[in-house]
Design a protein around this motif. Sequence first.
Motif, PDB file in Angstrom:
ATOM      1  N   ALA A 146      -7.925  16.773 -26.009  1.00  0.00           N
ATOM      2  CA  ALA A 146      -8.983  16.774 -27.263  1.00  0.00           C
ATOM      3  C   ALA A 146      -8.422  15.410 -28.100  1.00  0.00           C
ATOM      4  O   ALA A 146      -9.408  14.565 -28.624  1.00  0.00           O
ATOM      5  N   THR A 147      -7.270  15.147 -28.160  1.00  0.00           N
ATOM      6  CA  THR A 147      -6.730  14.034 -28.875  1.00  0.00           C
ATOM      7  C   THR A 147      -7.021  12.628 -28.097  1.00  0.00           C
ATOM      8  O   THR A 147      -7.635  11.663 -28.911  1.00  0.00           O
ATOM      9  N   LEU A 148      -6.662  12.686 -27.037  1.00  0.00           N
ATOM     10  CA  LEU A 148      -7.107  11.536 -26.134  1.00  0.00           C
ATOM     11  C   LEU A 148      -8.630  11.300 -25.975  1.00  0.00           C
ATOM     12  O   LEU A 148      -9.076  10.089 -26.088  1.00  0.00           O
ATOM     13  N   GLU A 160     -13.021   9.308 -18.605  1.00  0.00           N
ATOM     14  CA  GLU A 160     -11.845   8.488 -18.652  1.00  0.00           C
ATOM     15  C   GLU A 160     -10.482   9.518 -19.102  1.00  0.00           C
ATOM     16  O   GLU A 160      -9.476   9.280 -18.737  1.00  0.00           O
ATOM     17  N   THR A 161     -10.753  10.413 -19.951  1.00  0.00           N
ATOM     18  CA  THR A 161      -9.673  11.384 -20.325  1.00  0.00           C
ATOM     19  C   THR A 161      -9.158  11.964 -19.201  1.00  0.00           C
ATOM     20  O   THR A 161      -7.865  12.226 -19.004  1.00  0.00           O
ATOM     21  N   GLY A 191     -16.312  20.054 -34.277  1.00  0.00           N
ATOM     22  CA  GLY A 191     -16.810  19.684 -33.165  1.00  0.00           C
ATOM     23  C   GLY A 191     -16.598  20.179 -31.926  1.00  0.00           C
ATOM     24  O   GLY A 191     -15.721  21.000 -32.109  1.00  0.00           O
ATOM     25  N   SER A 192     -17.482  19.996 -30.918  1.00  0.00           N
ATOM     26  CA  SER A 192     -17.386  20.880 -29.693  1.00  0.00           C
ATOM     27  C   SER A 192     -15.970  20.543 -28.945  1.00  0.00           C
ATOM     28  O   SER A 192     -15.493  21.613 -28.242  1.00  0.00           O
ATOM     29  N   GLU A 193     -15.322  19.490 -29.099  1.00  0.00           N
ATOM     30  CA  GLU A 193     -14.098  19.167 -28.559  1.00  0.00           C
ATOM     31  C   GLU A 193     -12.979  19.821 -29.326  1.00  0.00           C
ATOM     32  O   GLU A 193     -11.846  20.128 -28.460  1.00  0.00           O
ATOM     33  N   ALA A 194     -13.013  20.617 -30.354  1.00  0.00           N
ATOM     34  CA  ALA A 194     -12.148  21.632 -30.921  1.00  0.00           C
ATOM     35  C   ALA A 194     -11.904  22.756 -30.116  1.00  0.00           C
ATOM     36  O   ALA A 194     -10.752  23.191 -30.515  1.00  0.00           O
ATOM     37  N   VAL A 195     -12.537  22.967 -29.150  1.00  0.00           N
ATOM     38  CA  VAL A 195     -12.160  24.160 -28.518  1.00  0.00           C
ATOM     39  C   VAL A 195     -11.141  23.932 -27.746  1.00  0.00           C
ATOM     40  O   VAL A 195     -10.286  25.022 -27.262  1.00  0.00           O
ATOM     41  N   VAL A 230      -0.313  22.704 -24.603  1.00  0.00           N
ATOM     42  CA  VAL A 230      -0.269  20.957 -24.514  1.00  0.00           C
ATOM     43  C   VAL A 230      -1.561  20.216 -23.930  1.00  0.00           C
ATOM     44  O   VAL A 230      -1.914  19.560 -24.598  1.00  0.00           O
ATOM     45  N   GLY A 231      -1.858  20.750 -22.824  1.00  0.00           N
ATOM     46  CA  GLY A 231      -2.992  20.140 -22.024  1.00  0.00           C
ATOM     47  C   GLY A 231      -4.420  19.819 -22.759  1.00  0.00           C
ATOM     48  O   GLY A 231      -4.827  18.792 -23.118  1.00  0.00           O
TER      49      GLY A 231
END
Length: 400
Positions: free
Chosen positions: A365-367, A376-377, A46-50, A359-360
């Motif tokens: 990505a987890t949030l 919202e994240t 997924g693109s959030e995996a960046v 960490v950030g």
Amino acid sequence: MTTQETPPAPFPLLLAEVTSVQTVATLSVLTLATVAPLAAASLGVGSEAVGYQISVIYSAAALVSAFAGLVVRRWGAGTVGVLALALGLVGCLGIATGSLWVAALASVLLGIGYGLVNPSSSHLLNRFTPPARRNLVFSLKQTGVPLAGVLAGLTLPGIGEIAGWRGAALAVAAMFALLLVLFAPGRRVWDDDRSPGLPIRGNLMEGPRLVWRVPALRGFALMGFFFSAIQLSLMAFTVNMLVHDLHWSIVSAGLAVSVMQAAGAAARIGWGLLADRLRSGVAVLGGIGGLSAASALVTAGLGPSWPVPAVIGVLTVFGVAAIGWNGVFLAEVARVAPKGTASTATGGALMFTFSGVVVGPALFATLFNTVGSYGETFALMMAFPLAGAAAVLFWSRRKT
């Protein structure tokens, strides 16, 4: 505290060299993030995996930063800068293979190279910059970070659509190659103060120990951890937010991010001038933390119905705060470092900064996977700049 030395070559040449190295090194970090909507399907993620890829880069950078100051002092700042360029070139070529696992290994190389950039440049700038202009000069050098974001947003999505996302990685590799051709032949002129016999073994944690021993450095290091977490989240996920939450095209999102990054570049100069004028980098950094937190909160309200100028306005203010702090930070670290330890203190402080980047984006990505909204994240991440401002304001007043 250090005094100014006479440079062995024209100072504008030095400033141009370290700024261009900073720019291209940062561009390599942002490459996959900028073309993530194009690369994700090819890589099978997924693109959030960046966010996780950026965490890999900065994990390597954090580890190297712990002893980068020693490397600079032993082999010379010029040679270490060239090594950083070579690692960036190989890393971008690895990204361009299109293999997920090769890209992961290449990201480690990019991180090692990136971890060497600031200790080497800070060593040189701290030697040759007039003390009264330190915040401004360091901020000018650090404009390379948002300028890289401008380049990424303006060029990489277009290159990706024309030549594929691998073509974007190859374009960045070509920039590394050009800088190597330009700067490698003259690298030794900046190595005049190296100590070839300096032992490395047994001193690998000298930088972090120095930072934690000096209260003011401790405050800047903790601030760097928190500020970098929100900064890299903003730089890594704004394109995704505009495409996913606001339904913009990737090219339009890239242009908006370029405006945001340009604002951050201008702000670095502005914050540096203000810090020199007020003679208080601490006060400026505290204010930046508050503005960044407020911007993160406002970002939560962005939606498809918002006018384009209003969206760009919010992102511009966010960029001024979250992307504008680094030059003042590095100048203050060099200022309060014990004499002769600027590169070691910089490396130690950057270990904390890069840890924040690890960490950030990963936490972001987890949030996001929990709340399903990039805006919202960002609001949840406002705790980071608030904590950073509190850390620098508190520890700058402590003696032990």
